[in-house]
Write an enzyme that holds these catalytic residues in place. Structure first.
Site, PDB file in Angstrom:
ATOM      1  CE  LYS A 129      -3.935  -2.354   0.742  1.00  0.00           C
ATOM      2  NZ  LYS A 129      -3.545  -3.768   0.806  1.00  0.00           N
TER       3      LYS A 129
HETATM    4  C1  LIG Z   1      -4.216  -4.949   0.462  1.00  0.00           C
HETATM    5  C2  LIG Z   1      -3.404  -6.174   0.411  1.00  0.00           C
HETATM    6  C3  LIG Z   1      -3.672  -7.201  -0.499  1.00  0.00           C
HETATM    7  C4  LIG Z   1      -4.857  -7.149  -1.434  1.00  0.00           C
HETATM    8  O1  LIG Z   1      -4.721  -6.147  -2.419  1.00  0.00           O
HETATM    9  P1  LIG Z   1      -6.029  -5.633  -3.196  1.00  0.00           P
HETATM   10  O2  LIG Z   1      -5.558  -4.469  -3.982  1.00  0.00           O
HETATM   11  O3  LIG Z   1      -7.003  -5.244  -2.133  1.00  0.00           O
HETATM   12  O4  LIG Z   1      -6.513  -6.761  -4.026  1.00  0.00           O
HETATM   13  C5  LIG Z   1      -2.845  -8.302  -0.519  1.00  0.00           C
HETATM   14  N1  LIG Z   1      -1.810  -8.409   0.332  1.00  0.00           N
HETATM   15  C6  LIG Z   1      -1.518  -7.449   1.229  1.00  0.00           C
HETATM   16  C7  LIG Z   1      -0.381  -7.650   2.161  1.00  0.00           C
HETATM   17  C8  LIG Z   1      -2.293  -6.297   1.289  1.00  0.00           C
HETATM   18  O5  LIG Z   1      -1.996  -5.352   2.194  1.00  0.00           O
END
Ligand SMILES: *Cc1c(COP(=O)(O)O)cnc(C)c1O
Length: 494
Positions: A111
């Site tokens: 993120k």
């Molecule tokens: C948010 C997240 C995901 C999922 O990603 P999306 O964009 O919501 O599909 C997978 N792994 C981790 C560690 C995340 O923080």
């Protein structure tokens, strides 16, 4: 480049407006009015650029309200907060498998790739649209978005941020990261419920005219830092382009050769960015959508039926414990030939019946690049252990889901294309489960588990996760899931 709503194509906004608003008033998501192209020549030229320049270049194709110079300024600032020389290194495991590590940012999850950049885009967009009110960022998180958004937006001028997380639905480490958040414009609150409850409640606030009027009286307008905001999604396109360029630069592939990406998915934002890269012209074969035991997306790609009427499982990959994958709406818009009325009717079915059905064969645009697969808890544990034994490489519980799914596809000999596994978190965000997978021992305390994992593997705990135990816990509120509205209004009064 203009942006339209997935539920009402006649709603047209600029890129800056799309970012400031976050969500369209009709409940739809903003999408670019067309896909800008990226040529082989441009991909070739990008081999000489560092990551921040590549990202600015990709962003410039979508964000026409910004100059390349502005974007270079933001990406430099954002990616200088990452540790190591490369914000997203591509690690070769063998001659067909690569791991794209997206977790070298300030909160050790992918993120950060977008949320270190979004505040710069938000502040600039507010200026460009002449916004006089404060921007109140509401976030629903399954664990990682919350912390990354807090780090990104803390003490950012003109913005305040409130994060809601499911009180029992995040890892201890994630919880501690959020509860100890610093900054004068931040508030964090747990809800009794799961991620879908938090996300739905936040979406209700976005569409509640009454609350919005009350907020405006206090000088606030809402926006989002979830991947429903275009400003969150667009920085993610860059790393798909950049990893292709990395493979070109190291002569692992020839120009034009297709590669696969396998993405651990929840809200479908990460993999959707890969789809956008493909539509720009990056040679991508398959986009493999990997789910945990909450396999709603796997079933969708197999049958065309998206059905949330099923048991919700809490797994060791909590950031993927999601039944309502918001960004699928953007894909539906594209594969239906941008049929806004159709998308609106599917979303209405989802809201009223908890499910909808599509027929992939009857769609205007082919979706055959997508393939779904899932890994249950046992398979994920085994993958972490085996991958460590065989490759001396430590996977977190989310990335392990993708590795498991990708290996299963290879073993069935269905596809032998070079594959990039998109790695979404540091294993140290989930030390108890990772340590358990390696040793068979579950350590109750997450800080202790991280230390033991470090000792066992010799892989250092990333700096942002060190010393968490000595930070002050600032946020301990836990509320009922139907009290989010009241919590927002009362927190602003303070
Ligand atoms: C948010 C997240 C995901 C999922 O990603 P999306 O964009 O919501 O599909 C997978 N792994 C981790 C560690 C995340 O923080």
């Amino acid at each position: 480049m203009q942006y339209v709503s997935t539920r009402e194509k006649s709603t047209i906004v600029s890129s800056a407006e799309a970012i400031v608003k976050g969500l369209s008033e009709d409940g739809g998501l903003f999408v670019p009015s067309e896909f800008p192209a990226i040529s082989s020549k441009e991909l070739e030229q990008m081999t000489d650029m560092e990551y921040s320049e590549r990202a600015a270049f990709v962003l410039s194709k979508f964000l026409s309200d910004f100059t390349l110079e502005e974007l270079n300024d933001y990406t430099k600032k954002a990616y200088s907060r990452f540790y190591g020389d490369d914000p997203c290194p591509l690690v070769a495991i063998d001659d067909k498998t690569y791991i794209l590590e997206l977790w070298h940012g300030p909160t050790c999850a992918f993120k950060d790739m977008a949320l270190t950049l979004l505040p710069h885009l938000m502040v600039a967009s507010r200026k460009k649209v002449g916004e006089k009110n404060k921007t109140l960022i509401l976030v629903a998180t399954s664990g990682d978005t919350g912390k990354a958004a807090l780090e990104g937006f803390k003490d950012v001028e003109g913005c305040e941020i409130i994060v809601f997380y499911p009180s029992e639905g995040v890892s201890d480490m994630q919880k501690l990261q959020m509860q100890t958040q610093t900054g004068n414009n931040v508030y964090v609150c747990a809800i009794k419920g799961n991620f879908d409850d938090a996300q739905s409640a936040v979406k209700v606030i976005f569409n509640d005219e009454n609350v919005k009027a009350q907020l405006l009286e206090q000088g606030y307008k809402l926006s989002s830092a979830n991947s429903i905001n275009w400003g969150r999604l667009v920085p993610q396109i860059a790393y798909y382009v950049s990893s292709y360029v990395d493979l070109l630069a190291s002569n692992e592939i020839k120009m034009g050769e297709k590669i696969n990406f396998c993405v651990p998915s929840g809200n479908f934002g990460n993999i959707l960015a890969g789809y956008y890269a493909m539509r720009m012209g990056v040679p991508i074969g398959k986009l493999i959508c990997a789910s945990n035991k909450n396999r709603v997306l796997t079933d969708f790609f197999a049958s065309g039926k998206y059905d949330t009427n099923r048991e919700f499982y809490k797994t060791m990959s909590p950031s993927m414990d999601i039944l309502i994958s918001s960004n699928l709406e953007r894909l539906l818009f594209e594969i239906s030939g941008r049929d806004d009325k159709y998308v609106a009717s599917l979303m209405n079915d989802l809201k009223t019946k908890g499910c909808y059905q599509i027929d992939f064969d009857k769609l205007k645009t082919n979706a055959s690049n997508f393939e779904g697969g899932f890994s249950d808890e046992e398979m994920t544990m085994d993958t972490i252990e085996d991958f460590y034994d065989e490759n001396d490489y430590l996977l977190d519980t989310h990335t392990a889901v993708a590795v498991g799914v990708s290996q299963a596809i290879k073993e069935e000999n269905r596809d032998n294309t070079k594959t990039v596994i998109v790695s979404t978190a540091s294993p140290y965000k989930f030390p108890q489960d990772v340590y358990n997978a390696l040793t068979g021992e579950f350590v109750d305390d997450s800080i202790k588990a991280a230390d033991m994992l470090e000792e066992y593997t010799g892989m250092e705990i990333p700096e942002p996760l060190q010393g968490l135990q000595s930070r002050i816990v600032r946020f301990k509120d836990v509320i009922e899931k139907d009290k989010i509205k009241e919590a927002v209004l009362s927190c602003l009064k303070k």
